[in-house]
Design an enzyme around this catalytic site. Structure first.
Site, PDB file in Angstrom:
ATOM      1  N   SER A  46      21.816  37.541  13.738  1.00 46.18           N
ATOM      2  CA  SER A  46      21.469  38.695  12.897  1.00 46.18           C
ATOM      3  C   SER A  46      20.277  38.365  12.003  1.00 46.18           C
ATOM      4  CB  SER A  46      22.672  39.110  12.040  1.00 46.18           C
ATOM      5  OG  SER A  46      23.248  37.993  11.390  1.00 46.18           O
ATOM      6  N   LYS A 114      28.473  29.660  18.465  1.00 49.65           N
ATOM      7  CA  LYS A 114      29.149  30.918  18.786  1.00 49.65           C
ATOM      8  C   LYS A 114      28.465  31.543  19.991  1.00 49.65           C
ATOM      9  CE  LYS A 114      28.790  34.825  16.195  1.00 49.65           C
ATOM     10  NZ  LYS A 114      28.226  35.765  17.182  1.00 49.65           N
ATOM     11  N   GLU A 116      28.498  35.072  22.516  1.00 50.13           N
ATOM     12  CA  GLU A 116      28.977  36.446  22.700  1.00 50.13           C
ATOM     13  C   GLU A 116      29.444  36.664  24.137  1.00 50.13           C
ATOM     14  OE1 GLU A 116      26.211  39.514  21.561  1.00 50.13           O
ATOM     15  OE2 GLU A 116      25.959  38.688  19.546  1.00 50.13           O
ATOM     16  N   GLU A 183      34.419  42.003  16.666  1.00 53.28           N
ATOM     17  CA  GLU A 183      33.517  42.894  15.919  1.00 53.28           C
ATOM     18  C   GLU A 183      33.742  44.355  16.318  1.00 53.28           C
ATOM     19  OE1 GLU A 183      29.405  41.670  15.817  1.00 53.28           O
ATOM     20  OE2 GLU A 183      28.749  43.559  14.919  1.00 53.28           O
TER      21      GLU A 183
HETATM   22  O1  KIV Z   1      24.927  37.357  14.027  1.00 49.48           O
HETATM   23  C1  KIV Z   1      25.853  37.664  13.246  1.00 49.48           C
HETATM   24  O2  KIV Z   1      25.659  37.838  12.038  1.00 49.48           O
HETATM   25  C2  KIV Z   1      27.185  37.808  13.801  1.00 49.48           C
HETATM   26  C3  KIV Z   1      28.260  38.281  12.876  1.00 49.48           C
HETATM   27  C4  KIV Z   1      28.176  39.735  12.713  1.00 49.48           C
HETATM   28  C5  KIV Z   1      29.602  37.851  13.326  1.00 49.48           C
HETATM   29  O3  KIV Z   1      27.387  37.596  14.947  1.00 49.48           O
END
Ligand code: KIV
Length: 283
Positions: A46, A114, A116, A183
């Protein structure tokens, strides 16, 4: 406070203690989050929308993620930091996935990454975990593939999608993910998943029954004016405070009130007089 461990995160779930997670993209924010003893810091992709002004997270590169991750690690040396794998850093091959996840650990100083997606990226997740790198999954609204999901909207309202998200959460646990971000899913579905899997579920727009909650830091402090998703609670309206400060600065510079003596330096009068004399003599 010592860095939280993966077994401690699981213990929190078992004991019903809520887990806190926030995003950070820079040194000062990371320092604040560590001081506040936030359990997990996510260097989210993000950063693309929030800091770099891109239209979506899809544009974010590995180089940009590593750059921001290093700054966050410098600010929070004692925190558990998760690096968000950007679009196409893991989708193409297992080799790419392991190599790029490894960069987050070796260059960025992260504790985990992380990723997705569910079954579509199951092999990649397995490969990263097999290489010894902890993976946090991310299901529901996955912004990197939002176009395929029909846009940035709530996922799992219909039975087919709800079933897929539920089954994918079980798959991610089976593959060895240490936690899952959920999410923008209905609160009932998030509760069902949280009650089903034994790994912590961190929600964002997923209701109150998840094991923990995550927000984008700049959303929480209300840094950016304009559209605000329903799930974002602004604990501050910082854009108003900042806009006010900028206007006051502008006004005070224009009317000569800044800098006053309080914000200025001076030299001894005798030194200044000598300098004046020298200047006069040179003329
Ligand atoms: O990139 C991000 O900020 C995220 C969060 C919304 C979990 O993946």
């Amino acid at each position: 406070m010592a860095k939280i461990t993966i077994p401690e995160l699981k213990k929190k779930k078992v004991n019903g203690e809520k887990i806190t997670m926030l995003t950070a993209y820079d040194y000062p924010t990371a320092k604040l989050l560590q001081k506040a003893e936030i359990d997990l810091i996510l260097v989210g992709d993000s950063v693309g929308n929030v800091i770099l002004g891109y239209h979506s997270t899809v544009e974010v590169s590995m180089e940009e993620m590593i750059h921001h991750t290093k700054a966050v690690r410098r600010g929070a040396p004692e925190s558990f930091i998760i690096g968000d794998m950007p679009f196409l850093s893991y989708q193409v091959s297992d080799e790419d996935a392991v190599k790029n996840a490894g960069r987050f650990i070796k260059e960025g100083g992260c504790d985990a990454v992380k990723v997705e997606g569910g079954r579509e990226v199951g092999d990649r997740i397995a490969a990263i975990i097999k290489a010894g790198i902890p993976v946090m999954g991310h299901l529901g609204l996955t912004p990197q593939t939002a176009t395929m999901l029909g846009g940035l909207k709530v996922q799992g309202k219909d039975i087919q999608t709800a079933r897929k998200i539920y089954e994918d959460s079980i798959l991610l646990e089976r593959l060895g993910c240490f936690a899952i971000v959920l999410e923008c899913v209905p609160a009932q579905l998030a509760k069902l998943i949280t009650d089903t899997v034994t790994i912590p579920v961190i929600g964002i727009g997923a209701g109150k029954d998840c094991d923990g909650q995550v927000l984008v830091f700049q959303d929480l402090i209300g840094l950016i004016e304009g559209f605000r998703p329903k799930f974002v609670k602004q604990y501050l309206k910082l854009h108003e405070v900042i806009t006010d400060a900028i206007s006051k600065f502008k006004q005070e510079v224009q009317n000569g009130n800044f800098p006053s003596q309080e914000y200025s330096f001076s030299m001894k009068q005798e030194n200044f007089s000598q300098l004046l004399n020298e200047v006069k003599q040179k003329k």
